[in-house]
Design an enzyme around this catalytic site. Sequence first.
Site, PDB file in Angstrom:
ATOM      1  N   TYR A   1     -59.106 -23.350 -45.508  1.00 54.26           N
ATOM      2  CA  TYR A   1     -58.387 -24.079 -44.448  1.00 54.26           C
ATOM      3  C   TYR A   1     -59.305 -25.142 -43.841  1.00 54.26           C
ATOM      4  O   TYR A   1     -58.895 -26.295 -43.655  1.00 54.26           O
ATOM      5  CB  TYR A   1     -57.931 -23.075 -43.390  1.00 54.26           C
ATOM      6  CG  TYR A   1     -57.156 -23.647 -42.221  1.00 54.26           C
ATOM      7  CD1 TYR A   1     -55.802 -23.983 -42.349  1.00 54.26           C
ATOM      8  CD2 TYR A   1     -57.753 -23.813 -40.965  1.00 54.26           C
ATOM      9  CE1 TYR A   1     -55.079 -24.471 -41.258  1.00 54.26           C
ATOM     10  CE2 TYR A   1     -57.037 -24.301 -39.880  1.00 54.26           C
ATOM     11  CZ  TYR A   1     -55.695 -24.627 -40.037  1.00 54.26           C
ATOM     12  OH  TYR A   1     -54.981 -25.111 -38.954  1.00 54.26           O
TER      13      TYR A   1
ATOM     14  N   ASP B   1     -49.706 -21.564 -29.430  1.00 47.12           N
ATOM     15  CA  ASP B   1     -48.695 -20.509 -29.388  1.00 47.12           C
ATOM     16  C   ASP B   1     -47.502 -20.806 -30.307  1.00 47.12           C
ATOM     17  O   ASP B   1     -46.458 -21.274 -29.871  1.00 47.12           O
ATOM     18  CB  ASP B   1     -48.218 -20.353 -27.932  1.00 47.12           C
ATOM     19  CG  ASP B   1     -47.353 -19.122 -27.760  1.00 47.12           C
ATOM     20  OD1 ASP B   1     -47.273 -18.300 -28.700  1.00 47.12           O
ATOM     21  OD2 ASP B   1     -46.749 -18.987 -26.677  1.00 47.12           O
ATOM     22  N   THR B   2     -47.705 -20.541 -31.590  1.00 46.52           N
ATOM     23  CA  THR B   2     -46.674 -20.747 -32.617  1.00 46.52           C
ATOM     24  C   THR B   2     -46.743 -19.532 -33.553  1.00 46.52           C
ATOM     25  O   THR B   2     -47.680 -18.728 -33.456  1.00 46.52           O
ATOM     26  CB  THR B   2     -46.983 -22.011 -33.450  1.00 46.52           C
ATOM     27  OG1 THR B   2     -48.192 -21.758 -34.193  1.00 46.52           O
ATOM     28  CG2 THR B   2     -47.177 -23.239 -32.571  1.00 46.52           C
TER      29      THR B   2
ATOM     30  N   ASP C   1     -38.938 -30.259 -43.207  1.00 44.89           N
ATOM     31  CA  ASP C   1     -39.636 -28.965 -43.240  1.00 44.89           C
ATOM     32  C   ASP C   1     -39.198 -28.245 -44.513  1.00 44.89           C
ATOM     33  O   ASP C   1     -38.076 -28.427 -44.986  1.00 44.89           O
ATOM     34  CB  ASP C   1     -39.264 -28.125 -42.010  1.00 44.89           C
ATOM     35  CG  ASP C   1     -40.265 -27.013 -41.748  1.00 44.89           C
ATOM     36  OD1 ASP C   1     -40.981 -27.086 -40.736  1.00 44.89           O
ATOM     37  OD2 ASP C   1     -40.355 -26.065 -42.566  1.00 44.89           O
TER      38      ASP C   1
ATOM     39  N   SER D   1     -57.330 -29.690 -36.984  1.00 43.09           N
ATOM     40  CA  SER D   1     -57.548 -28.417 -36.291  1.00 43.09           C
ATOM     41  C   SER D   1     -58.944 -28.459 -35.682  1.00 43.09           C
ATOM     42  O   SER D   1     -59.788 -29.264 -36.110  1.00 43.09           O
ATOM     43  CB  SER D   1     -57.469 -27.277 -37.316  1.00 43.09           C
ATOM     44  OG  SER D   1     -57.903 -26.056 -36.751  1.00 43.09           O
TER      45      SER D   1
ATOM     46  N   LYS E   1     -58.792 -29.174 -43.559  1.00 46.68           N
ATOM     47  CA  LYS E   1     -58.702 -29.852 -42.252  1.00 46.68           C
ATOM     48  C   LYS E   1     -59.884 -30.807 -42.026  1.00 46.68           C
ATOM     49  O   LYS E   1     -59.720 -31.837 -41.372  1.00 46.68           O
ATOM     50  CB  LYS E   1     -58.600 -28.815 -41.129  1.00 46.68           C
ATOM     51  CG  LYS E   1     -57.311 -27.970 -41.173  1.00 46.68           C
ATOM     52  CD  LYS E   1     -56.061 -28.825 -41.008  1.00 46.68           C
ATOM     53  CE  LYS E   1     -54.808 -27.990 -40.792  1.00 46.68           C
ATOM     54  NZ  LYS E   1     -53.588 -28.808 -40.615  1.00 46.68           N
TER      55      LYS E   1
ATOM     56  N   ARG F   1     -40.135 -25.823 -36.466  1.00 47.67           N
ATOM     57  CA  ARG F   1     -40.496 -24.913 -35.365  1.00 47.67           C
ATOM     58  C   ARG F   1     -41.894 -25.293 -34.867  1.00 47.67           C
ATOM     59  O   ARG F   1     -42.497 -26.286 -35.314  1.00 47.67           O
ATOM     60  CB  ARG F   1     -40.474 -23.461 -35.854  1.00 47.67           C
ATOM     61  CG  ARG F   1     -41.594 -23.187 -36.837  1.00 47.67           C
ATOM     62  CD  ARG F   1     -41.642 -21.747 -37.306  1.00 47.67           C
ATOM     63  NE  ARG F   1     -42.856 -21.505 -38.064  1.00 47.67           N
ATOM     64  CZ  ARG F   1     -43.069 -20.463 -38.849  1.00 47.67           C
ATOM     65  NH1 ARG F   1     -42.112 -19.559 -39.006  1.00 47.67           N
ATOM     66  NH2 ARG F   1     -44.218 -20.317 -39.468  1.00 47.67           N
TER      67      ARG F   1
HETATM   68  N1  NAD Z   1     -51.167 -22.692 -34.275  1.00 49.58           N
HETATM   69  C1  NAD Z   1     -52.471 -22.933 -34.201  1.00 49.58           C
HETATM   70  O1  NAD Z   1     -53.225 -22.162 -33.600  1.00 49.58           O
HETATM   71  C2  NAD Z   1     -53.042 -24.189 -34.827  1.00 49.58           C
HETATM   72  C3  NAD Z   1     -54.349 -24.561 -34.469  1.00 49.58           C
HETATM   73  C4  NAD Z   1     -54.892 -25.719 -35.025  1.00 49.58           C
HETATM   74  C5  NAD Z   1     -54.143 -26.489 -35.898  1.00 49.58           C
HETATM   75  N2  NAD Z   1     -52.880 -26.119 -36.235  1.00 49.58           N
HETATM   76  C6  NAD Z   1     -52.118 -26.986 -37.152  1.00 49.58           C
HETATM   77  O2  NAD Z   1     -50.938 -27.421 -36.495  1.00 49.58           O
HETATM   78  C7  NAD Z   1     -49.926 -27.709 -37.460  1.00 49.58           C
HETATM   79  C8  NAD Z   1     -48.616 -27.069 -37.037  1.00 49.58           C
HETATM   80  O3  NAD Z   1     -48.736 -25.654 -37.101  1.00 49.58           O
HETATM   81  P1  NAD Z   1     -47.952 -24.652 -36.139  1.00 49.58           P
HETATM   82  O4  NAD Z   1     -48.961 -24.001 -35.282  1.00 49.58           O
HETATM   83  O5  NAD Z   1     -46.798 -25.338 -35.512  1.00 49.58           O
HETATM   84  O6  NAD Z   1     -47.465 -23.561 -37.235  1.00 49.58           O
HETATM   85  P2  NAD Z   1     -46.016 -23.075 -37.689  1.00 49.58           P
HETATM   86  O7  NAD Z   1     -46.246 -22.208 -38.863  1.00 49.58           O
HETATM   87  O8  NAD Z   1     -45.258 -22.539 -36.543  1.00 49.58           O
HETATM   88  O9  NAD Z   1     -45.284 -24.429 -38.116  1.00 49.58           O
HETATM   89  C9  NAD Z   1     -45.639 -25.120 -39.275  1.00 49.58           C
HETATM   90  C10 NAD Z   1     -44.382 -25.694 -39.896  1.00 49.58           C
HETATM   91  O10 NAD Z   1     -44.770 -26.412 -41.064  1.00 49.58           O
HETATM   92  C11 NAD Z   1     -43.872 -26.084 -42.101  1.00 49.58           C
HETATM   93  N3  NAD Z   1     -44.517 -26.245 -43.401  1.00 49.58           N
HETATM   94  C12 NAD Z   1     -45.549 -25.533 -43.901  1.00 49.58           C
HETATM   95  N4  NAD Z   1     -45.808 -25.914 -45.143  1.00 49.58           N
HETATM   96  C13 NAD Z   1     -44.896 -26.883 -45.460  1.00 49.58           C
HETATM   97  C14 NAD Z   1     -44.647 -27.661 -46.602  1.00 49.58           C
HETATM   98  N5  NAD Z   1     -45.355 -27.474 -47.728  1.00 49.58           N
HETATM   99  N6  NAD Z   1     -43.683 -28.587 -46.562  1.00 49.58           N
HETATM  100  C15 NAD Z   1     -42.945 -28.762 -45.443  1.00 49.58           C
HETATM  101  N7  NAD Z   1     -43.106 -28.024 -44.333  1.00 49.58           N
HETATM  102  C16 NAD Z   1     -44.079 -27.099 -44.341  1.00 49.58           C
HETATM  103  C17 NAD Z   1     -43.515 -24.640 -41.856  1.00 49.58           C
HETATM  104  O11 NAD Z   1     -42.312 -24.305 -42.529  1.00 49.58           O
HETATM  105  C18 NAD Z   1     -43.411 -24.594 -40.348  1.00 49.58           C
HETATM  106  O12 NAD Z   1     -42.108 -24.878 -39.890  1.00 49.58           O
HETATM  107  C19 NAD Z   1     -50.471 -27.222 -38.797  1.00 49.58           C
HETATM  108  O13 NAD Z   1     -50.960 -28.301 -39.549  1.00 49.58           O
HETATM  109  C20 NAD Z   1     -51.608 -26.296 -38.401  1.00 49.58           C
HETATM  110  O14 NAD Z   1     -52.593 -26.183 -39.406  1.00 49.58           O
HETATM  111  C21 NAD Z   1     -52.315 -24.986 -35.714  1.00 49.58           C
END
Ligand code: NAD
Length: 275
Positions: free
Chosen positions: A173, A207-208, A41, A160, A177, A20
């Site tokens: 976190y 937006d997640t 995932d 991030s 990162k 996702r």
């Molecule tokens: N959403 C934000 O605001 C944001 C901002 C900066 C960085 N990020 C980074 O972006 C990346 C994606 O995050 P997102 O926003 O899509 O979040 P999200 O939670 O929607 O998606 C993350 C996905 O990673 C999977 N995941 C988590 N731990 C796992 C593991 N141990 N093994 C396999 N899969 C695993 C989850 O099941 C999920 O499907 C992450 O690394 C997050 O730290 C997100």
Amino acid sequence: MSESELPLAGRVAYVTGAARGQGRSHCVRLARAGADVVALDACAPVTEHNGYAASTPEDLAETVALVEGEGRKILAREVDVRDAEAQRRLVAEALEQFGRLDIVVANAGVLNWGRLWEIPATQWQDTLDVNLTGVFHTIQAVVPPMIEAGNGGSIITVSSAAGVKAVPGCAHYCASKFGLVGLTNSLAVELGEFGIRVNSIHPYGTDTPMGNDLSMYQLLQDHPTYIHSFSPGALPTDSLIAPNEISDIVVWLAGDASSLVTAAQIPADKGYLKI
Ligand SMILES: NC(=O)c1ccc[n+]([C@@H]2O[C@H](COP(=O)([O-])OP(=O)(O)OC[C@H]3O[C@@H](n4cnc5c(N)ncnc54)[C@H](O)[C@@H]3O)[C@@H](O)[C@H]2O)c1
């Protein structure tokens, strides 16, 4: 554009956290650019400390359907990135099916909140294990066959804004990162001679399900001075970033248009990191 003219035609991308959010978007956009996809995932809760729901097998099935809808092949498995052996097995399966690996998007991650001296040790450990050691396991699984194939390639780690700028309430976190930046840049130096580029992306609020985690507001309520660290960007920040906008950067880094770029930290932050 004919299929063979697509920028990533004939290439294969390995994407973690693909069920996702940003990971799913990257799978779809890489497929649209011509790549076949290996998607993994956990599809299950990975830590008890998250304030948002875990992804599900149905989420991953939706990613599969979307990639197939783009006319590309996808190999998808429920694998936790902390499981080094399972990642090695999946890479072997991918090589059997597709014969090569060219693009890696180490995207799986978790985010949760608390002051560093108050969080349980398991919260620290889970975050480091998933966000940093999980990427280490990905790198160990994908790099040897990429070197052996001799096709070069592009590895993209998803850090991030909190991997560049200090953010209160999630020092664990930030540590993971910021750690990814060191891993990324050292690896870029080591892999340069093989034509494999390694870069990190640094999104701000996206937006997640993670980006919409409401448990963060409790922290800001308890510690109002922290709000100043979450400044607006230079561009208007009245909404979260769309995952598709992060995918624009992933597709660019994956392809030859970024052939001069390695050991770089690419912001996806609307200028937040400069404010
Ligand atoms: N959403 C934000 O605001 C944001 C901002 C900066 C960085 N990020 C980074 O972006 C990346 C994606 O995050 P997102 O926003 O899509 O979040 P999200 O939670 O929607 O998606 C993350 C996905 O990673 C999977 N995941 C988590 N731990 C796992 C593991 N141990 N093994 C396999 N899969 C695993 C989850 O099941 C999920 O499907 C992450 O690394 C997050 O730290 C997100």
